[in-house]
Design an enzyme around this catalytic site. Structure first.
Site, PDB file in Angstrom:
ATOM      1  N   ASP A   1       0.884  -1.163   0.000  1.00 12.00           N
ATOM      2  CA  ASP A   1       0.000   0.000   0.000  1.00 12.00           C
ATOM      3  C   ASP A   1       0.929   1.221   0.000  1.00 12.00           C
ATOM      4  OD1 ASP A   1      -2.310   1.690   0.505  1.00 12.00           O
ATOM      5  OD2 ASP A   1      -1.575   1.807   2.563  1.00 12.00           O
ATOM      6  N   ASP A  52      -1.564  -0.709   6.085  1.00 10.10           N
ATOM      7  CA  ASP A  52      -1.729  -0.144   7.428  1.00 10.10           C
ATOM      8  C   ASP A  52      -3.149   0.298   7.750  1.00 10.10           C
ATOM      9  OD1 ASP A  52      -1.391   3.364   7.391  1.00 10.10           O
ATOM     10  OD2 ASP A  52      -1.588   2.119   5.620  1.00 10.10           O
ATOM     11  N   ASP A 110      -7.251  -1.674   4.158  1.00  9.13           N
ATOM     12  CA  ASP A 110      -6.311  -2.711   3.732  1.00  9.13           C
ATOM     13  C   ASP A 110      -6.631  -4.074   4.343  1.00  9.13           C
ATOM     14  OD1 ASP A 110      -4.749  -1.038   2.147  1.00  9.13           O
ATOM     15  OD2 ASP A 110      -3.569  -0.353   3.856  1.00  9.13           O
TER      16      ASP A 110
END
Length: 623
Positions: A322, A515, A519
């Site tokens: 990410d 995080d 996600d």
């Protein structure tokens, strides 16, 4: 050494001294048997007891049974010294193993010694120490210098320096002041802090970490499951093999050749065969290797939820990141306001009020740029549209603030931004009012993290982000990431990971590092999910298989190195233990190996395997 280990050491010394004295005495017959039974029972009574219990409970085939049969058989054949010596050296090996396992557990306990014993609550002007479990959310607690923060919360008074090494594995202190969130497990180094708790103790960081470590052994790797199944079939097989070795050759000599059967010789070989076959080295060292690997990872600030994840991590071929909060600092700043049809301050005010209910870093950056207190009573009808933005009414004005997709969804013509960064378009009553450019900084170790992954043999790195194409490409280019996909909604990220899973090799594992709350589905779908633990969301930490306690992406390469070292040690122990045992079993069966060789094949191999397993505790830093 604990009390039990000291008692065992005393028994070993006593049995050894008695054995030495008896070997010097010129005694024979029943007196010799009676005298040798003293050191034998001193050192072996507990093994005999366990073997008897196993037989009674119909769980016959274990190392206690093998030792009992082998040593009792040797004594029955008149080899009193060898029978006693085998039991003695077996117990020495057991003591060593107990000490080694205890030491590794103590190391991990010391590393994870973050459970607070109490919380200081102020009552009637005095501090009262209470059980952290009894502290409710919103309670004001006092943490004095040198004490652990017992529960997650926000500092309402005071400033200090925190030692976070127990959580992150790093000795760098962290400066905190009023208004900052702090997590349990950190040690307050100097100033007095008054903290308002935001979670119950059971939901605090320290409790979750301890729960992860304590339950990590419950999720066994394929290697551990293999060894468990192997021992289940192996031990009965060698017992029946020893029985055949004791009976068949003498009978063949007698019936086929008419020679003396030599029962004593072949029973002795069968007993030697039993001692050699004891599977202690495998049964003990393999779980210990994974336990030590998880402990070494904990020491480095990497929490692994199970040895199965450690084994999978060693096969990492793809790492998917990410962007925001994972490879970037997640600290957004407004860099400019463009194409605005109203004053900049008013545009920022509308955007900040519309986003006031969101905890997203972009919302905080808008509030910071506006720079004035927000009157939330002015805002109604707030609706957050996942991956798009928000709509709300501010002073009875319909405000839409979000991405290109939000404007397209609402049918509002907008001016695209060609600068790298995150763009928040603002529309008032359905009319475009301008856009705000927000940028995020890369984490200091992010570029090095990607380089170290490449050095570790990870051939494919990918970035998935909901951010704009320009910002995503710029970040990926700076980091050296091979592939980037931008403008993704949470569901799109899952779909993209599904595609990548189809592309990877059959023996490769795909790791996703994230995080945020959005996600969590991707972390669950990947082969291994790694979450940022210090600043990451609770949902991401719950969904992940591995947690980085200091949010440092450089720890991903460290975790992979730990996993590969651990698996290498596991296979070293498997090949070494099985190889030595096979050789010694063959030598024992043909009469070349005696009981002393058998002792080495059992106790010696176990000691070497355990020593090798403990190496997994020690981790070199990435450089």
């Amino acid at each position: 050494m604990n009390k039990k280990q000291k008692k065992m050491l005393a028994r070993i010394i006593a049995a050894f001294l008695l054995l030495v004295v008896l070997s010097l005495l010129p005694v024979t017959g029943y007196l010799q048997f009676g005298l040798y039974m003293v050191p034998y029972l001193v050192i072996g009574y507990d093994i005999l007891k366990k073997a008897f219990k196993g037989i009674r409970n119909r769980q016959v085939f274990d190392e206690n049974f093998l030792m009992a049969v082998a040593t009792v058989g040797a004594i029955a054949l008149g080899d009193y010294q060898e029978g006693t010596a085998v039991m003695l050296f077996y117990q020495i090996g057991e003591l060593f193993q107990s000490y080694a396992v205890g030491k590794s557990r103590r190391n991990i306990s010391e590393l994870m010694d973050i459970r607070p014993d109490y919380a200081n609550v102020e009552k009637d002007g005095t501090l009262e120490q209470v059980d952290p479990d009894e502290v409710e959310v919103g309670t004001l607690i006092v943490v004095q210098p040198g004490e652990k923060i017992p529960i997650d919360g926000v500092i309402v008074e005071g400033a200090s320096t925190l030692n976070t090494s127990a959580l992150t594995g790093e000795s760098l202190p962290r400066e905190v002041t009023e208004g900052e969130a702090v997590i349990s497990g950190c040690i307050n180094m100097n100033g007095l802090l008054k903290i308002q708790t935001t979670k119950e103790f059971g939901e605090s960081t320290v409790s979750k970490i301890l729960d992860l470590v304590e339950n990590s052994s419950a999720k066994k790797s394929r290697s551990e499951n293999f060894i468990s199944k192997f021992a289940r079939y192996y031990t009965p097989a060698v017992c029946y093999g020893a029985l055949l070795l004791a009976i068949c050759p003498p009978l063949i000599r007698l019936l086929a050749f008419g020679s003396a059967p030599e029962w004593g010789t072949w029973i002795y070989r069968a007993l030697t065969f039993l001692v050699i076959s004891c599977p202690c080295a495998l049964v003990i060292s393999i779980p210990l290797s994974f336990f030590a690997g998880i402990g070494g990872a904990s020491k480095a600030g990497v929490l692994v939820k199970g040895s199965n994840y450690l084994e999978a991590l060693a096969q990492t071929g793809w790492v998917v990141f990410d962007k925001t909060g994972t490879m970037t600092q997640g600290v957004f700043e407004v860099k400019g306001v463009h194409h605005n049809t109203i004053e900049t301050e008013r545009l920022l005010e509308y955007a900040a009020l519309a986003e006031c209910a969101s905890s997203h870093p972009i919302s905080k950056s808008l509030q910071k740029a506006y720079g004035k207190p927000l009157d939330r009573s002015r805002v109604t009808e707030i609706e957050e549209i996942g991956g798009n933005g928000v709509t709300a009414r501010v002073d009875d004005v319909a405000v839409a603030a979000g991405s290109d997709r939000l404007m397209e969804r609402l049918g509002i013509d907008f001016v695209p931004c060609h600068h790298p960064g995150t763009v928040v378009h603002v529309a008032l009553d359905g009319t475009y009012a301008g856009h705000i450019l927000i940028s995020d900084m890369l984490k200091p170790g992010a570029k090095e993290a990607v380089r170290q992954l490449s050095k570790a043999g990870v051939k494919n790195t990918v970035m998935l982000t909901g951010d704009r194409k320009e910002a995503a490409r710029q970040a990926a280019g700076e980091l050296g990431i091979h592939e980037v996909h931008s403008g993704l909604l949470p569901a799109d990220k899952v779909a993209k990971v599904e595609e990548l899973l189809e592309r990877k090799g059959p023996k490769e594992k795909l790791v996703f590092v994230g995080d945020g709350i959005n996600d969590a589905p991707v972390l669950s779908r990947a082969d291994i999910g790694i979450a940022m633990g210090a600043l990451g969301s609770d949902a991401a930490i719950e969904a992940a298989d591995i947690v980085l306690m200091d949010d440092d992406p450089l720890k991903i390469a460290t975790a992979i190195r730990i996993a590969r070292k651990c698996i290498r040690i596991v296979y070293e122990n498997i090949y070494f233990a099985i190889g030595i045992k096979v050789i010694c079993l063959v030598l024992g069966a043909v009469g070349i190996a005696n009981m002393w060789v058998a002792i080495f094949a059992d106790v010696g191999v176990m000691v070497i395997a355990v020593l090798n397993a403990i190496r997994a505790l020690f981790v070199k830093k990435v450089n």
